[in-house]
Design a protein around this motif. Structure first.
Motif, short mmCIF file in Angstrom:
data_model
loop_
_atom_site.label_atom_id
_atom_site.label_comp_id
_atom_site.label_asym_id
_atom_site.label_seq_id
_atom_site.Cartn_x
_atom_site.Cartn_y
_atom_site.Cartn_z
N LYS A 89 -30.16 32.80 1.44
CA LYS A 89 -28.64 32.63 1.12
C LYS A 89 -28.33 31.25 1.66
O LYS A 89 -27.55 30.47 0.96
N ARG A 90 -28.86 30.79 2.83
CA ARG A 90 -28.55 29.56 3.40
C ARG A 90 -29.21 28.30 2.81
O ARG A 90 -28.58 27.36 2.34
N TYR A 91 -30.41 28.53 2.26
CA TYR A 91 -31.07 27.46 1.39
C TYR A 91 -30.64 27.46 0.02
O TYR A 91 -30.61 26.10 -0.35
N LEU A 92 -30.18 28.74 -0.62
CA LEU A 92 -29.79 28.51 -2.02
C LEU A 92 -28.41 29.14 -2.21
O LEU A 92 -28.14 30.37 -2.63
N PRO A 93 -27.38 28.43 -1.47
CA PRO A 93 -26.03 29.28 -1.47
C PRO A 93 -25.44 29.40 -2.95
O PRO A 93 -24.51 30.16 -3.29
N ALA A 94 -25.86 28.34 -3.81
CA ALA A 94 -25.28 28.54 -5.13
C ALA A 94 -26.01 28.08 -6.32
O ALA A 94 -26.16 27.45 -7.21
N ARG A 95 -26.79 29.49 -6.32
CA ARG A 95 -27.74 29.82 -7.38
C ARG A 95 -27.31 31.00 -8.23
O ARG A 95 -27.64 32.16 -7.89
N PRO A 96 -26.67 30.81 -9.21
CA PRO A 96 -26.07 31.88 -9.92
C PRO A 96 -27.12 32.94 -10.68
O PRO A 96 -26.80 33.95 -10.81
N ASP A 97 -28.22 32.28 -10.72
CA ASP A 97 -29.26 33.10 -11.37
C ASP A 97 -29.92 34.17 -10.39
O ASP A 97 -30.45 34.94 -10.70
N LEU A 98 -29.40 33.85 -8.91
CA LEU A 98 -30.10 34.70 -8.07
C LEU A 98 -28.98 35.71 -7.47
O LEU A 98 -29.25 36.59 -6.77
N GLU A 99 -27.73 35.49 -8.06
CA GLU A 99 -26.64 36.57 -7.46
C GLU A 99 -26.97 37.90 -7.98
O GLU A 99 -26.72 38.81 -6.90
N ALA A 100 -27.59 38.11 -8.99
CA ALA A 100 -28.03 39.84 -9.14
C ALA A 100 -29.02 40.13 -8.15
O ALA A 100 -28.87 41.29 -7.69
N PHE A 101 -29.88 39.42 -7.81
CA PHE A 101 -31.06 39.72 -6.93
C PHE A 101 -30.41 39.92 -5.57
O PHE A 101 -30.67 40.63 -4.76
N PHE A 102 -29.41 39.04 -5.11
CA PHE A 102 -28.68 39.13 -3.91
C PHE A 102 -28.11 40.33 -3.72
O PHE A 102 -27.99 41.17 -2.87
N ASN A 103 -27.19 40.84 -4.88
CA ASN A 103 -26.60 42.09 -4.83
C ASN A 103 -27.58 43.10 -4.79
O ASN A 103 -27.19 44.41 -4.17
N THR A 104 -28.63 43.17 -5.63
CA THR A 104 -29.61 44.40 -5.58
C THR A 104 -30.05 44.35 -4.19
O THR A 104 -30.17 45.66 -3.52
N ALA A 105 -30.42 43.18 -3.34
CA ALA A 105 -30.95 43.32 -2.16
C ALA A 105 -29.98 43.81 -1.05
O ALA A 105 -30.41 44.73 -0.09
N ARG A 106 -28.73 43.47 -1.12
CA ARG A 106 -27.59 44.03 -0.31
C ARG A 106 -27.66 45.26 -0.43
O ARG A 106 -27.44 46.31 0.68
N ASN A 107 -27.75 45.80 -1.70
CA ASN A 107 -27.46 47.53 -1.83
C ASN A 107 -28.81 48.15 -1.30
O ASN A 107 -28.52 49.21 -0.75
N LEU A 108 -30.03 47.81 -1.20
CA LEU A 108 -31.17 48.26 -0.86
C LEU A 108 -31.00 48.32 0.61
O LEU A 108 -31.37 49.19 1.41
#
Length: 359
Positions: A178-197
């Motif tokens: 998240k620190r490396y790629l704070p503004a990557r809209p294409d990864l937002e879905a991935f971040f949400n899935t990871a947080r849910n897991l």
């Protein structure tokens, strides 16, 4: 394990590292109490697939058993001959629910049936009132399989510890990404899935796959993106110390030499625990005991790979600050990461704990 509980446990150790007395050979032969048998079943409730009602029903049955132990030497004292109505009343459920959970407990081998000709449960007593013959539900399997249940419990705890470490690794890796790629809209879905897991009790396979995916994304980060973060201090929750965030060159941990006076000044608690150790083996055993009290789990084996000096320093550093650390295992993981990847200087661990002055 909370800091208060850890400190109470550590206080139980005798001064200067002496250990609590162990059971003698004769004491080990004493059968565990019926409530100890119930506790171990409650501890392995999840791997056995038991619901709370089954545990409550077992507790009700055990409460009908006279004496503190379940043993074949007590004639038929291990037989619960209370009716389903009596069990339902004590468990606060319906008779049908009692019947269903008895079937479950019998199928798991936690109970065995001893039926009479008419299907009723009854007991015969001698002139002293002792039960010598009974029919009903035998709780003897709880005692007979106690060692097996203890092993299941140990395996379950180790699995939980490994899952906790794996979940922590995923959380740390995700924060880095998240620190490396704070503004990557294409990864937002991935971040949400990871947080849910990470919020759920996800299985090991899912967490392993998640860590692999996060690592893959981190490997795709360009040097320019990481250079932009060199002057940005990471945000960590919980206990913080400013000197732990400096960037340093990693030293060879097996060549670190620290004087005894320096060790005494930095880690008085750990030194006191190890001062009376009879040998190096005894010293290592005591350190492992302390790591167990701190609930470090399998992380302790990774810490020992740092070498003797860093192992001693890491354990001493944790022990000195245990009152202010909410999650010792998570904090130890951050220390281990820093010492391993070179973002934490080993000599910063030697700085004495700053204690508040009493008024």
């Amino acid at each position: 394990m909370s800091a208060d509980k850890i400190m109470k446990t550590m206080t139980g150790l005798a001064p200067n590292g002496a250990h609590s007395p162990v059971y003698s050979a004769g004491q080990r032969d004493i059968a565990p109490s019926k409530w100890t048998l119930l506790q171990v079943i409650e501890d392995i409730r999840e791997p056995l697939g038991l619901k709370g009602t089954s545990i409550s029903l077992l507790r009700a049955m055990i409460s009908f058993i006279k004496g503190d132990h379940i043993s074949a030497a007590q004639d038929d004292g291990h037989i619960c001959f209370a009716s389903n109505v009596a069990l339902a009343r004590r468990t606060h459920v319906s008779v049908q629910t009692v019947e269903r959970h008895i079937t479950k407990l019998v199928s798991l081998g936690l109970l065995s049936r001893r039926s009479s000709a008419n299907g009723k449960r009854w007991a015969r007593r001698d002139t002293s009132g002792r039960i010598v013959l009974a029919t009903g539900l035998s709780l003897m399997p709880l005692s007979a399989r106690y060692s097996e249940f203890v092993q299941i419990n140990q395996t379950h705890k180790e699995r939980d510890a490994n899952l906790s470490i794996l979940r922590d690794k995923c959380a740390i890796a995700l924060a880095s990404l998240k620190r490396y790629l704070p503004a990557r809209p294409d990864l937002e879905a991935f971040f949400n899935t990871a947080r849910n897991l990470l919020r759920r009790r996800s299985p090991e396979e899912a967490l392993t796959a998640l860590l692999k995916n996060i690592t893959t994304h981190i490997e795709e980060v360009t040097p320019d993106q990481t250079d932009n973060l060199r002057d940005t201090a990471p945000k960590n929750e919980g206990h913080k110390e400013p000197h732990l965030n400096q960037s340093v060159k990693e030293e060879d941990s097996f060549r670190i030499e620290v004087g005894p006076d320096e060790m005494e000044r930095a880690y008085p608690r750990l030194c006191a625990e190890l001062r009376t150790a009879r040998s190096q083996t005894d010293c290592e055993r005591r350190m492992s005991d302390i790591a167990n009290h701190l609930d470090l789990g399998n992380l302790w084996f990774d810490i020992k790979k740092l070498g003797p000096a860093k192992t001693f320093m890491t354990l001493g550093y944790l022990l000195e600050r245990i009152e202010s650390i909410k999650k010792p295992r998570g904090y130890a993981f951050h220390l281990l990461q820093g010492l391993t990847n070179g973002t934490l200087a080993w000599d910063t661990l030697l700085q004495p704990m700053r204690r508040k002055k009493s008024l």
